[in-house]
Enzyme design. Structure first.
Site, PDB file in Angstrom:
ATOM      1  N   PRO A   1       0.791  -1.233   0.000  1.00 12.66           N
ATOM      2  CA  PRO A   1       0.000   0.000   0.000  1.00 12.66           C
ATOM      3  C   PRO A   1       0.826   1.287   0.000  1.00 12.66           C
ATOM      4  O   PRO A   1       1.857   1.370   0.666  1.00 12.66           O
ATOM      5  CB  PRO A   1      -0.833  -0.096   1.275  1.00 12.66           C
ATOM      6  N   ASN A   2       0.334   2.239  -0.755  1.00 12.60           N
ATOM      7  CA  ASN A   2       0.871   3.608  -0.863  1.00 12.60           C
ATOM      8  C   ASN A   2       2.162   3.707  -1.679  1.00 12.60           C
ATOM      9  O   ASN A   2       2.633   4.809  -1.953  1.00 12.60           O
ATOM     10  CB  ASN A   2       1.083   4.238   0.531  1.00 12.60           C
TER      11      ASN A   2
ATOM     12  N   ARG B   1       5.163  10.861  -2.704  1.00 12.30           N
ATOM     13  CA  ARG B   1       4.882  10.619  -1.293  1.00 12.30           C
ATOM     14  C   ARG B   1       6.100  10.919  -0.426  1.00 12.30           C
ATOM     15  O   ARG B   1       7.161  10.339  -0.623  1.00 12.30           O
ATOM     16  CB  ARG B   1       4.509   9.142  -1.144  1.00 12.30           C
TER      17      ARG B   1
ATOM     18  N   TYR C   1      11.148   8.921   1.080  1.00 10.12           N
ATOM     19  CA  TYR C   1      11.082   7.908   0.024  1.00 10.12           C
ATOM     20  C   TYR C   1      11.696   8.344  -1.314  1.00 10.12           C
ATOM     21  O   TYR C   1      11.719   7.550  -2.257  1.00 10.12           O
ATOM     22  CB  TYR C   1       9.627   7.465  -0.184  1.00 10.12           C
TER      23      TYR C   1
ATOM     24  N   ASN D   1       8.036  -5.633  -0.794  1.00  8.58           N
ATOM     25  CA  ASN D   1       7.902  -4.503   0.131  1.00  8.58           C
ATOM     26  C   ASN D   1       6.423  -4.425   0.484  1.00  8.58           C
ATOM     27  O   ASN D   1       5.621  -3.865  -0.267  1.00  8.58           O
ATOM     28  CB  ASN D   1       8.381  -3.199  -0.509  1.00  8.58           C
TER      29      ASN D   1
ATOM     30  N   ALA E   1       3.124  -0.796   4.866  1.00 10.26           N
ATOM     31  CA  ALA E   1       2.539  -0.775   6.214  1.00 10.26           C
ATOM     32  C   ALA E   1       2.019  -2.139   6.659  1.00 10.26           C
ATOM     33  O   ALA E   1       2.013  -2.445   7.861  1.00 10.26           O
ATOM     34  CB  ALA E   1       1.419   0.262   6.274  1.00 10.26           C
TER      35      ALA E   1
ATOM     36  N   GLU F   1      12.534  -9.563   1.885  1.00 14.80           N
ATOM     37  CA  GLU F   1      11.763  -8.401   2.350  1.00 14.80           C
ATOM     38  C   GLU F   1      12.602  -7.143   2.161  1.00 14.80           C
ATOM     39  O   GLU F   1      13.778  -7.139   2.527  1.00 14.80           O
ATOM     40  CB  GLU F   1      11.444  -8.594   3.841  1.00 14.80           C
TER      41      GLU F   1
ATOM     42  N   HIS G   1      12.693  -2.690   2.384  1.00 13.59           N
ATOM     43  CA  HIS G   1      12.103  -1.401   2.737  1.00 13.59           C
ATOM     44  C   HIS G   1      13.024  -0.304   2.233  1.00 13.59           C
ATOM     45  O   HIS G   1      14.252  -0.449   2.290  1.00 13.59           O
ATOM     46  CB  HIS G   1      11.905  -1.269   4.253  1.00 13.59           C
TER      47      HIS G   1
ATOM     48  N   ARG H   1      12.796   4.638  12.700  1.00 15.25           N
ATOM     49  CA  ARG H   1      11.517   5.359  12.672  1.00 15.25           C
ATOM     50  C   ARG H   1      10.654   4.962  13.882  1.00 15.25           C
ATOM     51  O   ARG H   1      11.175   4.469  14.866  1.00 15.25           O
ATOM     52  CB  ARG H   1      10.836   5.105  11.324  1.00 15.25           C
TER      53      ARG H   1
HETATM   54  C1  DQA Z   1       8.205   1.081   3.959  1.00 15.00           C
HETATM   55  C2  DQA Z   1       8.274   1.292   5.468  1.00 15.00           C
HETATM   56  C3  DQA Z   1       6.911   1.086   6.099  1.00 15.00           C
HETATM   57  O1  DQA Z   1       6.993   1.288   7.509  1.00 15.00           O
HETATM   58  C4  DQA Z   1       5.912   2.067   5.524  1.00 15.00           C
HETATM   59  O2  DQA Z   1       4.628   1.822   6.056  1.00 15.00           O
HETATM   60  C5  DQA Z   1       5.898   2.086   4.051  1.00 15.00           C
HETATM   61  C6  DQA Z   1       7.146   1.953   3.312  1.00 15.00           C
HETATM   62  C7  DQA Z   1       9.551   1.417   3.270  1.00 15.00           C
HETATM   63  O3  DQA Z   1       9.736   0.968   2.155  1.00 15.00           O
HETATM   64  O4  DQA Z   1      10.382   2.132   3.836  1.00 15.00           O
HETATM   65  O5  DQA Z   1       4.843   2.292   3.430  1.00 15.00           O
HETATM   66  O6  DQA Z   1       7.921  -0.282   3.705  1.00 15.00           O
END
Ligand code: DQA
Length: 138
Positions: free
Chosen positions: A10-11, A18, A23, A72, A75, A96, A98, A105
């Site tokens: 998501p997102n 964003r 990011y 990835n 959230a 995995e 990020h 964070r």
């Molecule tokens: C994320 C880190 C997550 O905590 C966050 O909710 C994201 C992006 C990252 O790629 O840094 O949406 O996965």
């Protein structure tokens, strides 16, 4: 030819727009184009969804046929028992990733339901985290 899929949660469709201080400014589309160019002997697929169940379905679809999954879960990493179970259930190894260093964070980002079932975890290197994950499969 190795088959690798990148799955974004998501997102992450908003990358480039964003929170650029966290990011970055690059869209995933632009980054993905460079990756395809660079690793010509890899067959890539890209999938993004904002919906938890759709991500579970995708993991089931590819999880017995691909050589590697770069995930990835965004959230959902921190909330989804279902995604963790899906990663555990499939055969294809999952790395995995990020973009940000989730450990620097908020505390709620320190837990991952994916990590216990992942082959490895790469985080904090910006979009380069994806490339490092890809290289781990080659
Ligand atoms: C994320 C880190 C997550 O905590 C966050 O909710 C994201 C992006 C990252 O790629 O840094 O949406 O996965």
């Amino acid at each position: 030819m190795k088959k690798i899929i990148i799955i974004n949660g998501p997102n992450l469709n908003l990358l480039g727009k964003r929170e650029p201080t966290i990011y970055g400014n690059l869209t995933f589309k632009a980054y993905y184009k460079d990756i395809i160019e660079k690793y010509k002997d890899v067959s890539f697929e890209y999938y993004q969804s904002n919906h938890e169940g759709d991500l579970v379905d995708k993991l089931h679809d590819v999880g017995f046929a691909y050589d590697g999954i770069v995930l990835n879960a965004a959230a959902y990493t921190h909330t989804s028992v279902a995604l963790g179970d899906a990663v555990k259930a499939i055969e294809t190894p999952v790395v995995e990733v990020h973009i940000s260093n989730t450990f620097s964070r908020e505390a709620f980002r320190h837990n991952s339901y994916i990590s216990p079932h992942a082959k490895g975890v790469i985080l904090g290197f910006g979009l380069q985290s994806y490339e490092l994950a890809i290289q781990s499969f080659l």
